[in-house]
Design an enzyme around this catalytic site. Structure first.
Site, PDB file in Angstrom:
ATOM      1  N   ARG A  24     -13.843  -0.055   8.983  1.00  0.00           N
ATOM      2  CA  ARG A  24     -13.849  -1.372   8.350  1.00  0.00           C
ATOM      3  C   ARG A  24     -14.679  -2.343   9.187  1.00  0.00           C
ATOM      4  O   ARG A  24     -15.339  -3.238   8.651  1.00  0.00           O
ATOM      5  CB  ARG A  24     -12.432  -1.929   8.214  1.00  0.00           C
ATOM      6  CG  ARG A  24     -11.582  -1.201   7.222  1.00  0.00           C
ATOM      7  CD  ARG A  24     -11.772  -1.796   5.846  1.00  0.00           C
ATOM      8  NE  ARG A  24     -10.763  -1.323   4.939  1.00  0.00           N
ATOM      9  CZ  ARG A  24     -10.883  -1.319   3.628  1.00  0.00           C
ATOM     10  NH1 ARG A  24     -11.985  -1.757   3.059  1.00  0.00           N
ATOM     11  NH2 ARG A  24      -9.919  -0.871   2.881  1.00  0.00           N
ATOM     12  N   VAL A  88      -7.654  -8.863  10.320  1.00  0.00           N
ATOM     13  CA  VAL A  88      -7.834  -8.699   8.869  1.00  0.00           C
ATOM     14  C   VAL A  88      -7.323  -7.312   8.507  1.00  0.00           C
ATOM     15  O   VAL A  88      -7.851  -6.305   8.964  1.00  0.00           O
ATOM     16  CB  VAL A  88      -9.320  -8.879   8.457  1.00  0.00           C
ATOM     17  CG1 VAL A  88      -9.697 -10.349   8.451  1.00  0.00           C
ATOM     18  CG2 VAL A  88     -10.288  -8.110   9.358  1.00  0.00           C
ATOM     19  N   GLU A 179       3.569  -4.977   8.177  1.00  0.00           N
ATOM     20  CA  GLU A 179       2.357  -4.359   8.752  1.00  0.00           C
ATOM     21  C   GLU A 179       2.731  -3.928  10.176  1.00  0.00           C
ATOM     22  O   GLU A 179       3.906  -3.845  10.487  1.00  0.00           O
ATOM     23  CB  GLU A 179       1.141  -5.304   8.643  1.00  0.00           C
ATOM     24  CG  GLU A 179       1.324  -6.667   9.253  1.00  0.00           C
ATOM     25  CD  GLU A 179       1.113  -6.699  10.740  1.00  0.00           C
ATOM     26  OE1 GLU A 179      -0.028  -6.542  11.187  1.00  0.00           O
ATOM     27  OE2 GLU A 179       2.103  -6.938  11.494  1.00  0.00           O
ATOM     28  N   MET A 180       1.764  -3.675  11.032  1.00  0.00           N
ATOM     29  CA  MET A 180       2.148  -3.022  12.280  1.00  0.00           C
ATOM     30  C   MET A 180       1.529  -3.607  13.565  1.00  0.00           C
ATOM     31  O   MET A 180       1.627  -2.991  14.616  1.00  0.00           O
ATOM     32  CB  MET A 180       1.798  -1.526  12.205  1.00  0.00           C
ATOM     33  CG  MET A 180       2.508  -0.816  11.067  1.00  0.00           C
ATOM     34  SD  MET A 180       2.206   0.941  11.048  1.00  0.00           S
ATOM     35  CE  MET A 180       3.099   1.454  12.497  1.00  0.00           C
ATOM     36  N   SER A 203      -1.620  -4.089  -0.102  1.00  0.00           N
ATOM     37  CA  SER A 203      -2.176  -2.808  -0.579  1.00  0.00           C
ATOM     38  C   SER A 203      -1.120  -1.949  -1.265  1.00  0.00           C
ATOM     39  O   SER A 203      -1.448  -1.065  -2.051  1.00  0.00           O
ATOM     40  CB  SER A 203      -2.762  -2.026   0.588  1.00  0.00           C
ATOM     41  OG  SER A 203      -1.752  -1.758   1.547  1.00  0.00           O
ATOM     42  N   ASP A 204       0.156  -2.215  -0.973  1.00  0.00           N
ATOM     43  CA  ASP A 204       1.226  -1.418  -1.591  1.00  0.00           C
ATOM     44  C   ASP A 204       2.487  -2.268  -1.682  1.00  0.00           C
ATOM     45  O   ASP A 204       2.606  -3.300  -1.021  1.00  0.00           O
ATOM     46  CB  ASP A 204       1.498  -0.139  -0.778  1.00  0.00           C
ATOM     47  CG  ASP A 204       1.773  -0.407   0.678  1.00  0.00           C
ATOM     48  OD1 ASP A 204       0.814  -0.702   1.425  1.00  0.00           O
ATOM     49  OD2 ASP A 204       2.948  -0.349   1.090  1.00  0.00           O
TER      50      ASP A 204
HETATM   51  N1  ADE Z   1       0.252  -1.590   6.053  1.00  0.00           N
HETATM   52  C1  ADE Z   1       0.002  -1.530   4.731  1.00  0.00           C
HETATM   53  N2  ADE Z   1       1.084  -1.114   4.068  1.00  0.00           N
HETATM   54  C2  ADE Z   1       2.048  -0.887   5.001  1.00  0.00           C
HETATM   55  C3  ADE Z   1       3.365  -0.438   4.941  1.00  0.00           C
HETATM   56  N3  ADE Z   1       3.923  -0.138   3.777  1.00  0.00           N
HETATM   57  N4  ADE Z   1       4.058  -0.330   6.101  1.00  0.00           N
HETATM   58  C4  ADE Z   1       3.473  -0.645   7.267  1.00  0.00           C
HETATM   59  N5  ADE Z   1       2.229  -1.071   7.391  1.00  0.00           N
HETATM   60  C5  ADE Z   1       1.519  -1.205   6.271  1.00  0.00           C
END
Ligand code: ADE
Length: 234
Positions: A24, A88, A179-180, A203-204
């Site tokens: 990216r 980002v 996120e992480m 994204s999910d």
């Molecule tokens: N980054 C994008 N989707 C995630 C998720 N479901 N858990 C942790 N980090 C993520």
């Protein structure tokens, strides 16, 4: 050169975008920057410096998770003097009113990471926060682009696959998304007196199980990059 970044002194700009995925970083550099030059490829974690609208700016991958982003954020601030860092990334939505492709700004980053305990000891639960100036600028930019960001608390988790975490409770207490990395970035930016911000596209969705198609991911990612770039050059 620092331990994990091959750049020489002066090769990294004082402002940087930080995607987790090194490819990216390559994509952002090649698509949005002028005269981008790669300054590091150690461990295939790519970093580039170029210009955006005439302002010198860098972009570099961080890898996944707080341990990984902590390495790059520390070396960027401590060894290269980077002062403005904008993560980002993508995140998973945790509330019904947050939808796929929404843009999220992490005002705060709750975490189950040991970084807070390691730094502050047992009784302090430090609250990692975004830099307010960057937050305000990014929000205003998102409004200008016609995609008003959702602003609030997110959670930076240590485990992507975590059957034990109580997501219902986190949601009940207002956490918007997961996120992480961001809690580590905010905490270290405070330590080094730098400005940091976490910007994400959803994204999910943890509640519905929906996920973006690759095309949707790309479009919403590009929208977010515009917000990040316009914020970074102010
Ligand atoms: N980054 C994008 N989707 C995630 C998720 N479901 N858990 C942790 N980090 C993520």
């Amino acid at each position: 050169m620092s331990l994990h970044i091959a750049a020489r002194d002066g090769e990294i700009a004082d402002r940087i975008l930080l995607p987790g995925d090194p490819l990216r970083a390559k994509y952002i550099a090649e698509t949005f920057l002028d005269d981008a030059v790669c300054y590091t490829d150690i461990r295939n974690i790519l970093g580039y410096t170029g210009t955006y609208k005439g302002v010198r700016l860098s972009v570099q991958g961080t890898g996944m998770g707080i341990p990984s982003i902590s390495i790059y954020a520390t070396e960027l601030m401590r060894d290269y003097g980077v002062k403005k860092l904008i993560r980002v990334g993508t995140c998973g939505a945790m509330r019904k009113d947050i939808r796929l492709r929404d843009v999220i700004i992490a005002q705060g980053a709750t975490t189950d990471s040991s970084i807070i305990r390691n730094i502050f000891g047992g009784s302090i639960n430090y609250a990692p926060l975004a830099d307010f100036t960057l937050l305000r600028q990014a929000y205003e930019q998102s409004v200008k682009q016609g995609i008003p960001a959702r602003v609030g608390n997110i959670v930076s988790v240590d485990r992507f696959y975590d059957d034990e975490i109580d997501n219902d409770k986190l949601t009940q207490y207002g956490i918007m998304a997961v996120e992480m990395e961001t809690a580590g970035l905010y905490t270290l930016a405070a330590k080094y007196g730098a400005q940091a911000l976490g910007l994400f596209t959803v994204s999910d969705h943890l509640l519905t199980g929906e996920a973006c198609t690759p095309e949707e991911r790309q479009t919403s990612f590009d929208d977010m990059i515009h917000i990040a770039l316009e914020t970074a050059i102010q």
